[in-house]
Design a protein around this motif. Structure first.
Motif, PDB file in Angstrom:
ATOM      1  N   UNK A 229       0.834  -1.206   0.000  1.00 56.02           N
ATOM      2  CA  UNK A 229       0.000   0.000   0.000  1.00 56.02           C
ATOM      3  C   UNK A 229       0.871   1.258   0.000  1.00 56.02           C
ATOM      4  N   UNK A 230       2.076   1.135   0.524  1.00 55.08           N
ATOM      5  CA  UNK A 230       3.009   2.269   0.563  1.00 55.08           C
ATOM      6  C   UNK A 230       3.850   2.358  -0.712  1.00 55.08           C
ATOM      7  N   UNK A 231       3.519   1.506  -1.713  1.00 56.72           N
ATOM      8  CA  UNK A 231       4.227   1.510  -2.995  1.00 56.72           C
ATOM      9  C   UNK A 231       5.644   0.976  -2.918  1.00 56.72           C
ATOM     10  N   UNK A 232       5.968   0.233  -1.860  1.00 56.68           N
ATOM     11  CA  UNK A 232       7.281  -0.395  -1.788  1.00 56.68           C
ATOM     12  C   UNK A 232       7.269  -1.657  -2.653  1.00 56.68           C
ATOM     13  N   UNK A 233       8.381  -1.936  -3.314  1.00 54.48           N
ATOM     14  CA  UNK A 233       8.508  -3.162  -4.093  1.00 54.48           C
ATOM     15  C   UNK A 233       8.921  -4.268  -3.136  1.00 54.48           C
ATOM     16  N   UNK A 234       8.071  -5.291  -2.981  1.00 59.14           N
ATOM     17  CA  UNK A 234       8.285  -6.266  -1.909  1.00 59.14           C
ATOM     18  C   UNK A 234       8.858  -7.596  -2.409  1.00 59.14           C
ATOM     19  N   UNK A 235       9.832  -8.078  -1.676  1.00 58.62           N
ATOM     20  CA  UNK A 235      10.501  -9.337  -1.987  1.00 58.62           C
ATOM     21  C   UNK A 235      10.484 -10.204  -0.734  1.00 58.62           C
ATOM     22  N   UNK A 236      10.144 -11.473  -0.910  1.00 57.18           N
ATOM     23  CA  UNK A 236      10.180 -12.431   0.203  1.00 57.18           C
ATOM     24  C   UNK A 236      11.389 -13.333   0.044  1.00 57.18           C
ATOM     25  N   UNK A 237      12.305 -13.268   1.003  1.00 60.53           N
ATOM     26  CA  UNK A 237      13.502 -14.119   0.993  1.00 60.53           C
ATOM     27  C   UNK A 237      13.247 -15.252   1.977  1.00 60.53           C
ATOM     28  N   UNK A 238      13.077 -16.460   1.443  1.00 55.20           N
ATOM     29  CA  UNK A 238      12.549 -17.535   2.286  1.00 55.20           C
ATOM     30  C   UNK A 238      13.247 -18.877   2.025  1.00 55.20           C
ATOM     31  N   UNK A 239      13.234 -19.731   3.046  1.00 50.56           N
ATOM     32  CA  UNK A 239      13.683 -21.111   2.856  1.00 50.56           C
ATOM     33  C   UNK A 239      12.560 -21.918   2.205  1.00 50.56           C
ATOM     34  N   UNK A 240      11.334 -21.420   2.317  1.00 57.10           N
ATOM     35  CA  UNK A 240      10.126 -21.987   1.683  1.00 57.10           C
ATOM     36  C   UNK A 240       9.681 -23.326   2.265  1.00 57.10           C
ATOM     37  N   UNK A 241      10.392 -23.865   3.250  1.00 58.89           N
ATOM     38  CA  UNK A 241      10.006 -25.198   3.731  1.00 58.89           C
ATOM     39  C   UNK A 241       8.690 -25.181   4.519  1.00 58.89           C
ATOM     40  N   UNK A 242       8.285 -24.026   5.004  1.00 54.32           N
ATOM     41  CA  UNK A 242       7.010 -23.960   5.724  1.00 54.32           C
ATOM     42  C   UNK A 242       5.929 -23.242   4.910  1.00 54.32           C
ATOM     43  N   UNK A 243       6.227 -22.962   3.648  1.00 49.58           N
ATOM     44  CA  UNK A 243       5.235 -22.291   2.801  1.00 49.58           C
ATOM     45  C   UNK A 243       4.101 -23.261   2.448  1.00 49.58           C
ATOM     46  N   UNK A 244       2.873 -22.741   2.404  1.00 54.01           N
ATOM     47  CA  UNK A 244       1.734 -23.522   1.914  1.00 54.01           C
ATOM     48  C   UNK A 244       1.096 -22.752   0.770  1.00 54.01           C
ATOM     49  N   UNK A 245       0.278 -23.438  -0.015  1.00 55.23           N
ATOM     50  CA  UNK A 245      -0.385 -22.752  -1.124  1.00 55.23           C
ATOM     51  C   UNK A 245      -1.308 -21.651  -0.607  1.00 55.23           C
TER      52      UNK A 245
ATOM     53  N   UNK B 233      -1.027 -19.899   2.093  1.00 50.11           N
ATOM     54  CA  UNK B 233      -0.240 -18.760   2.575  1.00 50.11           C
ATOM     55  C   UNK B 233       0.311 -17.948   1.386  1.00 50.11           C
ATOM     56  N   UNK B 234       0.744 -18.657   0.358  1.00 45.18           N
ATOM     57  CA  UNK B 234       1.259 -17.958  -0.819  1.00 45.18           C
ATOM     58  C   UNK B 234       0.146 -17.150  -1.486  1.00 45.18           C
ATOM     59  N   UNK B 235      -1.063 -17.723  -1.539  1.00 44.07           N
ATOM     60  CA  UNK B 235      -2.209 -16.976  -2.086  1.00 44.07           C
ATOM     61  C   UNK B 235      -2.430 -15.696  -1.298  1.00 44.07           C
ATOM     62  N   UNK B 236      -2.358 -15.818   0.025  1.00 45.17           N
ATOM     63  CA  UNK B 236      -2.589 -14.652   0.878  1.00 45.17           C
ATOM     64  C   UNK B 236      -1.508 -13.598   0.648  1.00 45.17           C
ATOM     65  N   UNK B 237      -0.278 -14.042   0.502  1.00 49.36           N
ATOM     66  CA  UNK B 237       0.829 -13.106   0.284  1.00 49.36           C
ATOM     67  C   UNK B 237       0.712 -12.429  -1.084  1.00 49.36           C
ATOM     68  N   UNK B 238       0.344 -13.220  -2.101  1.00 53.00           N
ATOM     69  CA  UNK B 238       0.175 -12.654  -3.440  1.00 53.00           C
ATOM     70  C   UNK B 238      -0.966 -11.642  -3.424  1.00 53.00           C
ATOM     71  N   UNK B 239      -2.030 -12.004  -2.721  1.00 55.08           N
ATOM     72  CA  UNK B 239      -3.183 -11.106  -2.606  1.00 55.08           C
ATOM     73  C   UNK B 239      -2.796  -9.818  -1.879  1.00 55.08           C
ATOM     74  N   UNK B 240      -1.893  -9.951  -0.913  1.00 57.50           N
ATOM     75  CA  UNK B 240      -1.446  -8.774  -0.155  1.00 57.50           C
ATOM     76  C   UNK B 240      -0.569  -7.854  -1.001  1.00 57.50           C
ATOM     77  N   UNK B 241      -0.091  -8.376  -2.156  1.00 58.65           N
ATOM     78  CA  UNK B 241       0.673  -7.522  -3.061  1.00 58.65           C
ATOM     79  C   UNK B 241       2.146  -7.863  -3.179  1.00 58.65           C
ATOM     80  N   UNK B 242       2.516  -9.079  -2.743  1.00 56.59           N
ATOM     81  CA  UNK B 242       3.921  -9.480  -2.851  1.00 56.59           C
ATOM     82  C   UNK B 242       4.365  -9.461  -4.320  1.00 56.59           C
TER      83      UNK B 242
END
Lengths: 93, 380
Positions: free
Chosen positions: B92-108, B110-119
């Motif tokens: 919302x603040x117009x920052x370009x957002x990057x997620x640096x992750x090991x991804x081992x605890x990622x779920x589909x 959660x990824x949907x929620x993050x994409x929806x949030x604007x990742x």
């Protein structure tokens, strides 16, 4: 990119005016580019609906310039951005 | 079109400008225990972490400063349940957002929620292309399989993917397969990052240091792959310092373009800066970010070129490499203000090379990263 292409920025590439630096920026993964004035005008028209031919016609009228030359310049610029993954052709997709 | 970083040439009137990027290490908690972790050996506990409300305020201050890119990192940023809230505010603040992750605890979900949030972008770390070695390095069974699945979910949502492969003596032989894996997973970018020896990696130097032959081979593999994959995969190569002739322009210069915020809110010029003895860091809990960026003692300590000793001070490269890496000078010479010994012009350069050779013949046994100060690998 052909005259029938409908160029658009992918969701993850952002054209925005940066007030802090008083310049337009193109934000992409791990890259930040500074588009020149002409590039900004072109990119603003890349909405995925207008064809490349229509974009060139708009710009030719706006700047009172020969359309074939504008089309060739714009095609080269957008093809370069497409190769870098910063632009897509909606027609092809 | 020019790169923004290329236009940020030194302005003699100013030691620093508007920061471009922030690395937000929102937690030190992590499901993996990689022995080369760049976090400090003294990890910050969950109870010390900034609250959601504090982060929301800090994100506003980050945007007000003129920052453009925000990297959510850790530890494992997914360990915080409010990550989606933070990403949404940053977007919302117009920052370009990057997620640096090991991804081992990622779920589909959660990824949907993050994409929806604007990742905007996802970077996934990989330890190895082999399940057994990946398990041994990260200390978590099945990690590689989970990462592969997560990468596929990222690509299925049309999010751009970077693969970050941390390379060292025990996995450098896999580099060709690592490049193939990046292609298979649909990454647009691969970071081939030779381990940098701070924090946990410094402690594990003997188990991680590559041999000169490995580095020669790796450079050739990267060169060939870059030529072959032009337009398909961008390969960034982080040179191994101990065998380099020129120092890296660490962080693009101390306090010049980027900064780091620790889980508890300490503002650091780079993620390893706490390894330099004698520095005390200001916190977003006590000061505004704008004040810290301009006035904090630490931020100004090695800023610009005035702090430089010889041979840096009269060196023609001082505006290119900014004197190299302060953390490395501190780690190897005990003086954060010395010329980076990775530089061939440093009077201590030969020692670094000799040390690397000695470490490259060390034991393969790791000391794993954890909150108890490190646990030696069993057996050996």
């Amino acid at each position: 990119m052909t005259p029938d292409s409908r160029p658009a920025l992918p969701r993850f590439v952002k054209l925005r005016f940066d007030r802090a630096r008083d310049t337009w920026l193109l934000l992409a993964p791990e890259r930040i580019l500074i588009p020149d004035e002409i590039a900004v005008e072109v990119l603003k028209l890349c909405d995925g609906k207008a064809t490349l031919a229509a974009i060139a016609a708009t710009l030719a009228a706006r700047y009172d310039a020969p359309e074939p030359e504008i089309l060739s310049d714009v095609t080269a610029m957008l093809a370069d951005l497409e190769a870098k993954g910063f632009l897509r052709d909606r027609e092809a997709a | 079109m020019t790169e923004l970083s290329a236009r940020l040439r030194p302005d003699p009137a100013r030691s620093h400008g508007i920061p471009i990027a922030v690395l937000a290490e929102i937690t030190h908690r992590c499901p993996l225990q990689c022995p080369y972790c760049s976090n400090p050996v003294e990890l910050e506990r969950a109870s010390a972490e900034l609250s959601t409300e504090e982060w929301l305020r800090v994100l506003g201050e980050i945007a007000d400063l003129g920052v453009l890119q925000l990297h959510f990192s850790g530890g494992e940023p997914l360990a915080r349940r409010d990550l989606e809230t933070l990403v949404a505010r940053a977007a919302a603040l117009d920052l370009y957002t990057n997620l640096i992750t090991s991804a081992v605890t990622l779920t589909e979900a959660r990824l949907d929620a993050l994409a929806h949030a604007g990742l905007d972008h996802v970077q996934i770390s990989v330890q190895s292309v082999e399940d057994a070695l990946a398990t041994r390095i990260g200390g978590l069974r099945g990690a590689l399989e989970r990462k592969r699945a997560a990468a596929a979910w990222v690509r299925a949502r049309d999010l751009p993917l970077t693969l970050n492969a941390v390379m060292h003596r025990q996995n450098l032989h896999e580099l060709p397969e690592m490049i193939e894996m990046a292609l298979d997973l649909g990454a647009a970018r691969l970071e081939v990052a030779n381990v940098q020896y701070y924090g946990w990696a410094l402690r594990n130097r003997a188990a991680l240091m590559p041999t000169p032959d490995q580095i020669d081979t790796a450079s050739k593999v990267v060169d060939a792959a870059r030529a072959r994959l032009h337009g398909r995969l961008v390969i960034d190569y982080v040179e191994p310092d101990y065998y380099a002739a020129r120092p890296k322009p660490c962080m693009g210069g101390w306090g010049r373009q980027v900064f780091n915020i620790s889980p508890s809110g300490k503002v650091l010029p780079c993620h390893a800066a706490e390894s330099i003895a004698g520095l005390s860091f200001d916190s977003v809990r006590d000061h505004s970010l704008a004040w810290i960026w301009d006035h904090s003692k630490v931020m100004n300590r090695y800023r610009g070129t005035d702090w430089m000793p010889e041979p840096c001070r009269s060196c023609a490269h001082k505006h290119d490499d900014w004197g190299g890496c302060r953390c490395q000078a501190a780690a190897l010479l005990g003086d954060g203000g010395a010329t980076d010994p990775a530089c061939a012009f440093s009077p201590r350069h030969a020692e670094v090379f000799e040390a690397a050779l000695a470490f490259s013949e060390g034991s393969d046994r790791y000391t794993y990263r954890d909150f108890s100060g490190g646990t030696p690998e069993p057996g050996g």
